[in-house]
Design a protein around this motif. Sequence first.
Motif, PDB file in Angstrom:
ATOM      1  N   ALA A  90       0.832  -1.205   0.000  1.00 59.88           N
ATOM      2  CA  ALA A  90       0.000   0.000   0.000  1.00 59.88           C
ATOM      3  C   ALA A  90       0.871   1.261   0.000  1.00 59.88           C
ATOM      4  CB  ALA A  90      -0.942  -0.004   1.207  1.00 59.88           C
ATOM      5  N   VAL A  91       1.963   1.246   0.768  1.00 55.98           N
ATOM      6  CA  VAL A  91       2.884   2.385   0.800  1.00 55.98           C
ATOM      7  C   VAL A  91       3.528   2.576  -0.569  1.00 55.98           C
ATOM      8  CG1 VAL A  91       5.082   3.219   1.765  1.00 55.98           C
ATOM      9  CG2 VAL A  91       3.304   2.295   3.281  1.00 55.98           C
ATOM     10  N   GLU A  92       3.927   1.485  -1.205  1.00 54.73           N
ATOM     11  CA  GLU A  92       4.523   1.578  -2.538  1.00 54.73           C
ATOM     12  C   GLU A  92       3.520   2.143  -3.535  1.00 54.73           C
ATOM     13  OE1 GLU A  92       5.834  -2.469  -2.956  1.00 54.73           O
ATOM     14  OE2 GLU A  92       7.754  -2.049  -1.975  1.00 54.73           O
ATOM     15  N   ASP A  93       2.253   1.754  -3.427  1.00 53.83           N
ATOM     16  CA  ASP A  93       1.215   2.323  -4.288  1.00 53.83           C
ATOM     17  C   ASP A  93       1.077   3.827  -4.047  1.00 53.83           C
ATOM     18  OD1 ASP A  93       0.689  -0.153  -5.407  1.00 53.83           O
ATOM     19  OD2 ASP A  93      -1.141  -0.505  -4.217  1.00 53.83           O
ATOM     20  N   GLN A  94       1.096   4.229  -2.769  1.00 50.73           N
ATOM     21  CA  GLN A  94       1.032   5.656  -2.433  1.00 50.73           C
ATOM     22  C   GLN A  94       2.208   6.408  -3.054  1.00 50.73           C
ATOM     23  OE1 GLN A  94       0.789   6.565   1.800  1.00 50.73           O
ATOM     24  NE2 GLN A  94      -0.357   4.673   2.141  1.00 50.73           N
ATOM     25  N   MET A  95       3.398   5.818  -2.947  1.00 52.09           N
ATOM     26  CA  MET A  95       4.589   6.461  -3.496  1.00 52.09           C
ATOM     27  C   MET A  95       4.482   6.604  -5.016  1.00 52.09           C
ATOM     28  SD  MET A  95       7.457   4.696  -1.003  1.00 52.09           S
ATOM     29  CE  MET A  95       8.740   4.829  -2.205  1.00 52.09           C
ATOM     30  N   ASN A  96       3.998   5.581  -5.678  1.00 53.88           N
ATOM     31  CA  ASN A  96       3.822   5.653  -7.134  1.00 53.88           C
ATOM     32  C   ASN A  96       2.820   6.723  -7.510  1.00 53.88           C
ATOM     33  OD1 ASN A  96       5.690   3.608  -7.643  1.00 53.88           O
ATOM     34  ND2 ASN A  96       4.151   1.997  -7.563  1.00 53.88           N
ATOM     35  N   ASN A  97       1.725   6.810  -6.759  1.00 57.56           N
ATOM     36  CA  ASN A  97       0.717   7.839  -7.024  1.00 57.56           C
ATOM     37  C   ASN A  97       1.282   9.235  -6.801  1.00 57.56           C
ATOM     38  OD1 ASN A  97      -1.259   5.973  -7.729  1.00 57.56           O
ATOM     39  ND2 ASN A  97      -2.104   5.874  -5.670  1.00 57.56           N
ATOM     40  N   LEU A  98       2.047   9.397  -5.742  1.00 60.22           N
ATOM     41  CA  LEU A  98       2.657  10.697  -5.467  1.00 60.22           C
ATOM     42  C   LEU A  98       3.690  11.063  -6.529  1.00 60.22           C
ATOM     43  CD1 LEU A  98       3.089  10.520  -1.597  1.00 60.22           C
ATOM     44  CD2 LEU A  98       1.565  12.042  -2.873  1.00 60.22           C
ATOM     45  N   HIS A  99       4.450  10.076  -6.981  1.00 64.41           N
ATOM     46  CA  HIS A  99       5.436  10.324  -8.032  1.00 64.41           C
ATOM     47  C   HIS A  99       4.735  10.781  -9.315  1.00 64.41           C
ATOM     48  CE1 HIS A  99       9.193  10.034 -10.202  1.00 64.41           C
ATOM     49  NE2 HIS A  99       8.590   9.284 -11.114  1.00 64.41           N
ATOM     50  N   ALA A 100       3.651  10.106  -9.676  1.00 65.45           N
ATOM     51  CA  ALA A 100       2.896  10.482 -10.882  1.00 65.45           C
ATOM     52  C   ALA A 100       2.309  11.884 -10.727  1.00 65.45           C
ATOM     53  CB  ALA A 100       1.795   9.462 -11.163  1.00 65.45           C
ATOM     54  N   ASN A 102       3.504  14.279  -8.852  1.00 68.85           N
ATOM     55  CA  ASN A 102       4.624  15.211  -8.890  1.00 68.85           C
ATOM     56  C   ASN A 102       5.063  15.478 -10.328  1.00 68.85           C
ATOM     57  OD1 ASN A 102       6.613  16.816  -7.477  1.00 68.85           O
ATOM     58  ND2 ASN A 102       8.102  15.290  -8.169  1.00 68.85           N
ATOM     59  N   GLU A 103       5.101  14.441 -11.147  1.00 69.34           N
ATOM     60  CA  GLU A 103       5.470  14.619 -12.553  1.00 69.34           C
ATOM     61  C   GLU A 103       4.454  15.497 -13.276  1.00 69.34           C
ATOM     62  OE1 GLU A 103       5.921  10.658 -14.113  1.00 69.34           O
ATOM     63  OE2 GLU A 103       8.006  10.527 -13.430  1.00 69.34           O
ATOM     64  N   LEU A 105       2.546  17.785 -11.898  1.00 71.18           N
ATOM     65  CA  LEU A 105       2.738  19.142 -11.411  1.00 71.18           C
ATOM     66  C   LEU A 105       3.944  19.797 -12.066  1.00 71.18           C
ATOM     67  CD1 LEU A 105       1.992  18.639  -7.622  1.00 71.18           C
ATOM     68  CD2 LEU A 105       0.655  20.014  -9.230  1.00 71.18           C
ATOM     69  N   GLU A 106       5.008  19.049 -12.221  1.00 66.91           N
ATOM     70  CA  GLU A 106       6.208  19.587 -12.861  1.00 66.91           C
ATOM     71  C   GLU A 106       5.899  20.032 -14.294  1.00 66.91           C
ATOM     72  OE1 GLU A 106       9.885  21.101 -13.290  1.00 66.91           O
ATOM     73  OE2 GLU A 106       9.005  20.395 -11.411  1.00 66.91           O
ATOM     74  N   LEU A 107       5.139  19.222 -15.028  1.00 73.47           N
ATOM     75  CA  LEU A 107       4.753  19.595 -16.395  1.00 73.47           C
ATOM     76  C   LEU A 107       3.931  20.876 -16.406  1.00 73.47           C
ATOM     77  CD1 LEU A 107       3.860  16.093 -17.892  1.00 73.47           C
ATOM     78  CD2 LEU A 107       5.841  17.541 -18.469  1.00 73.47           C
ATOM     79  N   LYS A 108       3.004  21.011 -15.477  1.00 76.37           N
ATOM     80  CA  LYS A 108       2.179  22.224 -15.400  1.00 76.37           C
ATOM     81  C   LYS A 108       3.031  23.438 -15.055  1.00 76.37           C
ATOM     82  CE  LYS A 108      -2.100  21.251 -16.286  1.00 76.37           C
ATOM     83  NZ  LYS A 108      -2.751  21.862 -17.432  1.00 76.37           N
ATOM     84  N   ILE A 109       3.965  23.271 -14.127  1.00 75.86           N
ATOM     85  CA  ILE A 109       4.839  24.378 -13.739  1.00 75.86           C
ATOM     86  C   ILE A 109       5.684  24.825 -14.929  1.00 75.86           C
ATOM     87  CG2 ILE A 109       6.887  24.933 -12.337  1.00 75.86           C
ATOM     88  CD1 ILE A 109       5.528  23.207 -10.091  1.00 75.86           C
ATOM     89  N   VAL A 110       6.246  23.879 -15.653  1.00 68.89           N
ATOM     90  CA  VAL A 110       7.040  24.205 -16.833  1.00 68.89           C
ATOM     91  C   VAL A 110       6.176  24.941 -17.852  1.00 68.89           C
ATOM     92  CG1 VAL A 110       8.234  23.204 -18.840  1.00 68.89           C
ATOM     93  CG2 VAL A 110       8.751  22.391 -16.522  1.00 68.89           C
ATOM     94  N   ALA A 111       4.959  24.469 -18.073  1.00 67.20           N
ATOM     95  CA  ALA A 111       4.051  25.123 -19.029  1.00 67.20           C
ATOM     96  C   ALA A 111       3.744  26.550 -18.599  1.00 67.20           C
ATOM     97  CB  ALA A 111       2.769  24.304 -19.174  1.00 67.20           C
ATOM     98  N   TYR A 112       3.455  26.758 -17.336  1.00 68.69           N
ATOM     99  CA  TYR A 112       3.147  28.126 -16.855  1.00 68.69           C
ATOM    100  C   TYR A 112       4.362  29.018 -16.947  1.00 68.69           C
ATOM    101  CZ  TYR A 112      -1.623  27.428 -15.208  1.00 68.69           C
ATOM    102  OH  TYR A 112      -2.963  27.213 -15.146  1.00 68.69           O
ATOM    103  N   ARG A 113       5.544  28.509 -16.616  1.00 73.98           N
ATOM    104  CA  ARG A 113       6.749  29.315 -16.714  1.00 73.98           C
ATOM    105  C   ARG A 113       7.013  29.722 -18.169  1.00 73.98           C
ATOM    106  NH1 ARG A 113      10.528  26.212 -12.309  1.00 73.98           N
ATOM    107  NH2 ARG A 113       9.706  27.311 -10.507  1.00 73.98           N
ATOM    108  N   SER A 114       6.785  28.805 -19.068  1.00 70.94           N
ATOM    109  CA  SER A 114       6.953  29.086 -20.492  1.00 70.94           C
ATOM    110  C   SER A 114       5.948  30.143 -20.945  1.00 70.94           C
ATOM    111  CB  SER A 114       6.772  27.806 -21.299  1.00 70.94           C
ATOM    112  OG  SER A 114       6.838  28.070 -22.675  1.00 70.94           O
TER     113      SER A 114
END
Length: 118
Positions: A90-100, A102-103, A105-114
């Motif tokens: 269950a923790v590993e599933d949580q980590m995978n969900n958080l990683h996804a 985070n990715e 969010l990173e794409l959205k941040i890059v798009a807004y900065r651009s």
Amino acid sequence: MHTIGEVAELLGISAHTLRYYEKEQIIIPLRDAGGDRRYNESHVKWLQFVIKLKETQMPIAVIKKYASLFQEGEHTAPERLKLLENHKRAVEDQMNNLHAANEMLELKIVAYRSFIGK
């Protein structure tokens, strides 16, 4: 030996939480001659483990079950192992969900900065 206040401060939790854990039989503190709760180093280590289980979203009912099994004795080790293995998944599933997330969010941040020229 530690008092309830000392353990609460040491672990960053409230005395109320410690009393709740006792009520739920997750921990069974010792008592001094006056009836006050006393915690030894083994109690503190156990509570650190319980806190980590809570931080990783293990339901209190499962923690209670694990504690009950532990108190029953070594013959419950296979069942305790299974509880921990299930929680680890269950923790590993949580980590995978958080990683996804985070990715994404990173794409959205890059798009807004651009977009705004940063």
